[in-house]
Motif scaffolding. Sequence first.
Motif, PDB file in Angstrom:
ATOM      1  N   GLY A   5       0.796  -1.218   0.000  1.00 22.34           N
ATOM      2  CA  GLY A   5       0.000   0.000   0.000  1.00 22.34           C
ATOM      3  C   GLY A   5       0.832   1.273   0.000  1.00 22.34           C
ATOM      4  N   PHE A   6       2.157   1.141  -0.098  1.00 22.45           N
ATOM      5  CA  PHE A   6       3.041   2.300  -0.096  1.00 22.45           C
ATOM      6  C   PHE A   6       3.929   2.303  -1.331  1.00 22.45           C
ATOM      7  CE2 PHE A   6       1.982   1.749   4.345  1.00 22.45           C
ATOM      8  CZ  PHE A   6       1.749   3.054   4.752  1.00 22.45           C
ATOM      9  N   VAL A   7       4.411   3.491  -1.690  1.00 19.63           N
ATOM     10  CA  VAL A   7       5.284   3.673  -2.834  1.00 19.63           C
ATOM     11  C   VAL A   7       6.547   4.389  -2.352  1.00 19.63           C
ATOM     12  CG1 VAL A   7       5.516   4.801  -5.084  1.00 19.63           C
ATOM     13  CG2 VAL A   7       3.312   3.882  -4.370  1.00 19.63           C
ATOM     14  N   VAL A   8       7.710   3.919  -2.779  1.00 18.79           N
ATOM     15  CA  VAL A   8       8.984   4.554  -2.422  1.00 18.79           C
ATOM     16  C   VAL A   8       9.200   5.746  -3.342  1.00 18.79           C
ATOM     17  CG1 VAL A   8      11.482   4.272  -2.340  1.00 18.79           C
ATOM     18  CG2 VAL A   8      10.000   2.399  -1.637  1.00 18.79           C
ATOM     19  N   TYR A   9       9.571   6.898  -2.755  1.00 16.62           N
ATOM     20  CA  TYR A   9       9.910   8.038  -3.595  1.00 16.62           C
ATOM     21  C   TYR A   9      11.321   8.568  -3.331  1.00 16.62           C
ATOM     22  CZ  TYR A   9       8.739  11.209   0.263  1.00 16.62           C
ATOM     23  OH  TYR A   9       8.694  11.858   1.462  1.00 16.62           O
ATOM     24  N   ASN A  10      12.002   8.058  -2.293  1.00 13.42           N
ATOM     25  CA  ASN A  10      13.370   8.494  -2.043  1.00 13.42           C
ATOM     26  C   ASN A  10      14.049   7.527  -1.080  1.00 13.42           C
ATOM     27  OD1 ASN A  10      15.670  10.026  -2.151  1.00 13.42           O
ATOM     28  ND2 ASN A  10      14.874  11.725  -0.921  1.00 13.42           N
ATOM     29  N   THR A  11      15.361   7.408  -1.197  1.00 12.03           N
ATOM     30  CA  THR A  11      16.158   6.617  -0.259  1.00 12.03           C
ATOM     31  C   THR A  11      17.438   7.389   0.055  1.00 12.03           C
ATOM     32  OG1 THR A  11      17.273   5.419  -2.025  1.00 12.03           O
ATOM     33  CG2 THR A  11      15.311   4.385  -1.079  1.00 12.03           C
ATOM     34  N   ALA A  12      17.980   7.171   1.241  1.00 10.44           N
ATOM     35  CA  ALA A  12      19.225   7.825   1.643  1.00 10.44           C
ATOM     36  C   ALA A  12      19.841   7.033   2.783  1.00 10.44           C
ATOM     37  CB  ALA A  12      18.960   9.259   2.072  1.00 10.44           C
ATOM     38  N   ILE A  13      21.128   7.278   3.024  1.00 11.22           N
ATOM     39  CA  ILE A  13      21.799   6.696   4.183  1.00 11.22           C
ATOM     40  C   ILE A  13      22.317   7.857   5.007  1.00 11.22           C
ATOM     41  CG2 ILE A  13      23.733   5.317   4.981  1.00 11.22           C
ATOM     42  CD1 ILE A  13      23.404   3.573   2.532  1.00 11.22           C
ATOM     43  N   ASP A  14      21.918   7.903   6.278  1.00  7.95           N
ATOM     44  CA  ASP A  14      22.284   8.988   7.177  1.00  7.95           C
ATOM     45  C   ASP A  14      22.843   8.398   8.461  1.00  7.95           C
ATOM     46  OD1 ASP A  14      22.511  11.570   8.212  1.00  7.95           O
ATOM     47  OD2 ASP A  14      20.504  11.497   9.081  1.00  7.95           O
ATOM     48  N   ASP A  15      24.116   8.641   8.744  1.00  8.11           N
ATOM     49  CA  ASP A  15      24.780   8.118   9.944  1.00  8.11           C
ATOM     50  C   ASP A  15      24.623   6.605  10.081  1.00  8.11           C
ATOM     51  OD1 ASP A  15      25.710  10.613  10.702  1.00  8.11           O
ATOM     52  OD2 ASP A  15      23.917  11.061  11.896  1.00  8.11           O
ATOM     53  N   GLY A  16      24.758   5.894   8.986  1.00  9.21           N
ATOM     54  CA  GLY A  16      24.677   4.439   9.016  1.00  9.21           C
ATOM     55  C   GLY A  16      23.266   3.889   9.066  1.00  9.21           C
ATOM     56  N   VAL A  17      22.252   4.760   9.025  1.00  7.53           N
ATOM     57  CA  VAL A  17      20.853   4.326   9.035  1.00  7.53           C
ATOM     58  C   VAL A  17      20.283   4.522   7.640  1.00  7.53           C
ATOM     59  CG1 VAL A  17      18.555   4.770   9.982  1.00  7.53           C
ATOM     60  CG2 VAL A  17      20.559   4.960  11.448  1.00  7.53           C
ATOM     61  N   MET A  18      19.674   3.475   7.107  1.00  5.28           N
ATOM     62  CA  MET A  18      19.055   3.566   5.797  1.00  5.28           C
ATOM     63  C   MET A  18      17.665   4.187   5.952  1.00  5.28           C
ATOM     64  SD  MET A  18      18.572   0.685   2.900  1.00  5.28           S
ATOM     65  CE  MET A  18      20.323   0.612   2.676  1.00  5.28           C
ATOM     66  N   LEU A  19      17.453   5.315   5.282  1.00  4.15           N
ATOM     67  CA  LEU A  19      16.164   5.993   5.308  1.00  4.15           C
ATOM     68  C   LEU A  19      15.438   5.700   4.009  1.00  4.15           C
ATOM     69  CD1 LEU A  19      17.335   9.457   6.646  1.00  4.15           C
ATOM     70  CD2 LEU A  19      16.210   7.645   7.941  1.00  4.15           C
ATOM     71  N   ILE A  20      14.217   5.218   4.124  1.00  7.04           N
ATOM     72  CA  ILE A  20      13.391   4.949   2.948  1.00  7.04           C
ATOM     73  C   ILE A  20      12.146   5.807   3.074  1.00  7.04           C
ATOM     74  CG2 ILE A  20      12.128   3.220   1.631  1.00  7.04           C
ATOM     75  CD1 ILE A  20      14.002   1.104   2.824  1.00  7.04           C
ATOM     76  N   ALA A  21      12.021   6.797   2.187  1.00  7.73           N
ATOM     77  CA  ALA A  21      10.873   7.699   2.200  1.00  7.73           C
ATOM     78  C   ALA A  21       9.757   7.077   1.367  1.00  7.73           C
ATOM     79  CB  ALA A  21      11.257   9.060   1.655  1.00  7.73           C
ATOM     80  N   ILE A  22       8.590   6.922   1.987  1.00  2.46           N
ATOM     81  CA  ILE A  22       7.460   6.297   1.304  1.00  2.46           C
ATOM     82  C   ILE A  22       6.209   7.159   1.482  1.00  2.46           C
ATOM     83  CG2 ILE A  22       8.353   3.957   1.513  1.00  2.46           C
ATOM     84  CD1 ILE A  22       6.528   3.502   3.876  1.00  2.46           C
ATOM     85  N   ARG A  23       5.258   6.934   0.611  1.00  2.00           N
ATOM     86  CA  ARG A  23       3.957   7.604   0.729  1.00  2.00           C
ATOM     87  C   ARG A  23       2.875   6.601   0.366  1.00  2.00           C
ATOM     88  NH1 ARG A  23       5.972  10.507  -3.983  1.00  2.00           N
ATOM     89  NH2 ARG A  23       5.115   9.483  -5.799  1.00  2.00           N
ATOM     90  N   PRO A  24       1.672   6.828   0.867  1.00  4.61           N
ATOM     91  CA  PRO A  24       0.570   5.906   0.544  1.00  4.61           C
ATOM     92  C   PRO A  24       0.275   5.922  -0.956  1.00  4.61           C
ATOM     93  CG  PRO A  24      -0.025   7.349   2.368  1.00  4.61           C
ATOM     94  CD  PRO A  24       1.251   7.863   1.803  1.00  4.61           C
ATOM     95  N   ALA A  25      -0.054   4.767  -1.491  1.00  5.25           N
ATOM     96  CA  ALA A  25      -0.377   4.665  -2.904  1.00  5.25           C
ATOM     97  C   ALA A  25      -1.790   5.164  -3.196  1.00  5.25           C
ATOM     98  CB  ALA A  25      -0.237   3.217  -3.372  1.00  5.25           C
ATOM     99  N   SER A  26      -2.657   5.144  -2.197  1.00  4.52           N
ATOM    100  CA  SER A  26      -4.042   5.568  -2.399  1.00  4.52           C
ATOM    101  C   SER A  26      -4.151   7.093  -2.424  1.00  4.52           C
ATOM    102  CB  SER A  26      -4.929   5.014  -1.284  1.00  4.52           C
ATOM    103  OG  SER A  26      -4.569   5.606  -0.058  1.00  4.52           O
TER     104      SER A  26
END
Length: 143
Positions: free
Chosen positions: A14-35
């Motif tokens: 139910g979510f769509v990825v629109y951005n990814t990044a690595i910050d201080d060793g933590v993987m950040l995955i930016a998502i938003r609802p598909a609906s």
Amino acid sequence: MGHSLRSSTLVPRGFVVYNTAIDDGVMLIAIRPASTASLCPICGTRSERIHSRYQRRLADLPLVGKPVRLVIDARRFHCDAVLCGRRIFTERFDGDVLAPSSRRTARLDHIVHHLGLALGGRPAATSAKRLMLPVSVRGRNTT
């Protein structure tokens, strides 16, 4: 024999990825609802009128030895039902994906729950830390 990584295994349904990044060793995955719409939790009226947006940050299962944080663009909607007591509501996600006000995904919560049952207390926290899972002991975050 190549293995492919499917985004459906990384991102809750139910979510769509629109951005990814690595910050201080933590993987950040930016998502938003598909609906494009959400249902009012009080009256069940469907609404597409967005009032505002805000970000939720949730811990998820580690990926390639790195902790993962999902950054979700959540929305608040207007309820246009005349008799509904709620004018503005926050969209709800599927309970077996993200519970309201949760700080971690349901799949991570499931693992943490079973670690706690199997080991209990500090041994569970130590094992979870080895697995790079964020857990807390007596209300204190261990990560």
